[in-house]
Write an enzyme that holds these catalytic residues in place. Sequence first.
Site, PDB file in Angstrom:
ATOM      1  N   ARG A  15      49.879  -1.358  13.620  1.00  0.00           N
ATOM      2  CA  ARG A  15      48.645  -2.139  13.748  1.00  0.00           C
ATOM      3  C   ARG A  15      47.558  -1.593  13.244  1.00  0.00           C
ATOM      4  O   ARG A  15      46.998  -1.502  11.945  1.00  0.00           O
ATOM      5  CB  ARG A  15      48.550  -2.937  14.999  1.00  0.00           C
ATOM      6  CG  ARG A  15      47.476  -4.114  15.060  1.00  0.00           C
ATOM      7  CD  ARG A  15      46.149  -3.699  15.076  1.00  0.00           C
ATOM      8  NE  ARG A  15      45.600  -2.922  16.114  1.00  0.00           N
ATOM      9  CZ  ARG A  15      44.468  -2.188  16.371  1.00  0.00           C
ATOM     10  NH1 ARG A  15      43.506  -2.384  15.476  1.00  0.00           N
ATOM     11  NH2 ARG A  15      44.189  -1.374  17.329  1.00  0.00           N
ATOM     12  N   ASP A  16      46.889  -0.565  13.984  1.00  0.00           N
ATOM     13  CA  ASP A  16      45.741   0.128  13.881  1.00  0.00           C
ATOM     14  C   ASP A  16      45.886   0.858  12.563  1.00  0.00           C
ATOM     15  O   ASP A  16      44.915   1.059  11.627  1.00  0.00           O
ATOM     16  CB  ASP A  16      45.205   0.965  14.881  1.00  0.00           C
ATOM     17  CG  ASP A  16      43.931   1.187  14.757  1.00  0.00           C
ATOM     18  OD1 ASP A  16      43.037   0.935  13.594  1.00  0.00           O
ATOM     19  OD2 ASP A  16      43.364   1.759  16.110  1.00  0.00           O
ATOM     20  N   HIS A 207      41.581   5.412  23.627  1.00  0.00           N
ATOM     21  CA  HIS A 207      41.893   5.147  22.028  1.00  0.00           C
ATOM     22  C   HIS A 207      41.057   6.070  21.207  1.00  0.00           C
ATOM     23  O   HIS A 207      39.669   5.336  21.067  1.00  0.00           O
ATOM     24  CB  HIS A 207      41.860   3.835  21.929  1.00  0.00           C
ATOM     25  CG  HIS A 207      42.194   3.143  20.668  1.00  0.00           C
ATOM     26  ND1 HIS A 207      43.132   2.460  20.208  1.00  0.00           N
ATOM     27  CD2 HIS A 207      41.447   3.374  19.470  1.00  0.00           C
ATOM     28  CE1 HIS A 207      43.191   2.133  18.986  1.00  0.00           C
ATOM     29  NE2 HIS A 207      42.135   2.325  18.211  1.00  0.00           N
ATOM     30  N   HIS A 209      40.102   7.827  17.705  1.00  0.00           N
ATOM     31  CA  HIS A 209      40.542   8.270  16.245  1.00  0.00           C
ATOM     32  C   HIS A 209      39.846   9.456  16.129  1.00  0.00           C
ATOM     33  O   HIS A 209      39.074  10.111  16.943  1.00  0.00           O
ATOM     34  CB  HIS A 209      39.358   7.379  15.315  1.00  0.00           C
ATOM     35  CG  HIS A 209      40.124   5.889  15.052  1.00  0.00           C
ATOM     36  ND1 HIS A 209      40.713   5.444  14.195  1.00  0.00           N
ATOM     37  CD2 HIS A 209      39.981   4.932  16.307  1.00  0.00           C
ATOM     38  CE1 HIS A 209      41.259   4.002  14.641  1.00  0.00           C
ATOM     39  NE2 HIS A 209      40.770   3.712  15.978  1.00  0.00           N
ATOM     40  N   CYS A 240      39.400   1.561  10.914  1.00  0.00           N
ATOM     41  CA  CYS A 240      39.086   0.122  11.103  1.00  0.00           C
ATOM     42  C   CYS A 240      38.571  -0.148   9.581  1.00  0.00           C
ATOM     43  O   CYS A 240      37.478   0.483   9.304  1.00  0.00           O
ATOM     44  CB  CYS A 240      38.239  -0.208  12.230  1.00  0.00           C
ATOM     45  SG  CYS A 240      37.727  -1.758  12.430  1.00  0.00           S
ATOM     46  N   ASN A 249      43.889   7.292  13.726  1.00  0.00           N
ATOM     47  CA  ASN A 249      43.932   7.431  15.114  1.00  0.00           C
ATOM     48  C   ASN A 249      44.494   9.140  15.358  1.00  0.00           C
ATOM     49  O   ASN A 249      45.054   9.515  14.234  1.00  0.00           O
ATOM     50  CB  ASN A 249      44.939   6.506  15.706  1.00  0.00           C
ATOM     51  CG  ASN A 249      44.513   5.122  15.708  1.00  0.00           C
ATOM     52  OD1 ASN A 249      44.828   4.457  14.767  1.00  0.00           O
ATOM     53  ND2 ASN A 249      44.098   4.718  16.801  1.00  0.00           N
TER      54      ASN A 249
END
Length: 299
Positions: A15-16, A207, A209, A240, A249
Amino acid sequence: MSYPKKVRLVEVGPRDGLQNEQATISLGQRQQLIEMLCAAGSKHIEVGSFVSPKWVPQMAGTDALFASLNRQPGVTYSALTPNIIGLEAALAAGADEVAVFAAASESFSQKNINCSIDDSLNRFLPVIEKAKEAGIKIRGYVSCVLGCPYEGAISPQQVSRVASDLWDLGVEEVSLGDTIGVGTPLATAKLLETVSKQVPLAHLAVHFHDTYGMAIANIHQALSMGIATVDAAVAGLGGCPYAKGASGNVASEDVVYLLNGLGIDHGIDLEKLCTAGNFISQLLGRSSASKVAKARHCQ
Ligand code: HMG
Ligand code: MG
């Protein structure tokens, strides 16, 4: 220091990671990546997002992706759902868990989900209620917890307010996102000290990055304070679309190596994880951003 005995890794690469890629990754390739992650022992995989395809075209087809998965028992397949349209699609697709996503910065909230922080929280209430009715777990993200691409510094108090609002609305876990990867261990410690007064530590995830290369140091800080849920993306994929310049990430491989070094249980096979990371990196036409994967490839 009180490290957890076991850490739950939330694999956000599909996803990310893929939401920000310009290369076209087919549904079959997204499926193959997810299955390789499962084979490596990932127990929680963020499959994709039920967001507007006009906003994030890379996540189009997440419903078909869910349908194509050869689901493994004991694995949570989750997805992002910014509103009730997204939640209904996620429920129809059979997502095991969903996530709403808010921000600690007004400007980022507007750019990312086209509404103010307060409006987003109002919008999330029916999403949270309906997810609970359906009997699935719901996570709440807070973005920009250590800095915003538009507003700069963000105070721990600002983050704490949004995190506790999400908690009060009924999310079961709050994931604190350093969206642009500017945090340092001291800032991480101050953030966690403040937020854990509102949301119990056992229900917080981190979370990071890795834009400034601090993610592993920050995760080590968080672990030392008892955080036991860590988000990471295989091969360090990610970014993002609404946070220009933010890099991927933290690489899942690097987190696994850190956990191995600390003797913390995680259930992931590093070799197989590196294979999954190399697979997606090759498709993207570049080498893995994981330092551990690079080092092992050279051995
Ligand atoms: P909007 O334009 O304000 O929405 O977007 P709207 O309600 O006015 O609807 C506009 C159109 O979108 C309508 O279609 C809706 O049906 C459709 P039209 O009538 O024009 O044909 N629509 C949808 N379609 C599919 N799925 C939906 C959906 N909702 C509306 N769920 C919206 C508001 C929230 C939809 C939009 O801003 C959006 O999709 N944003 C997503 C942004 C995103 O995915 N960002 C990346 C994830 S967040 C992140 O990466 C940070 C994180 O990793 C943590 C960290 O690192 O900090 C989580
Ligand atoms: Mg992120």
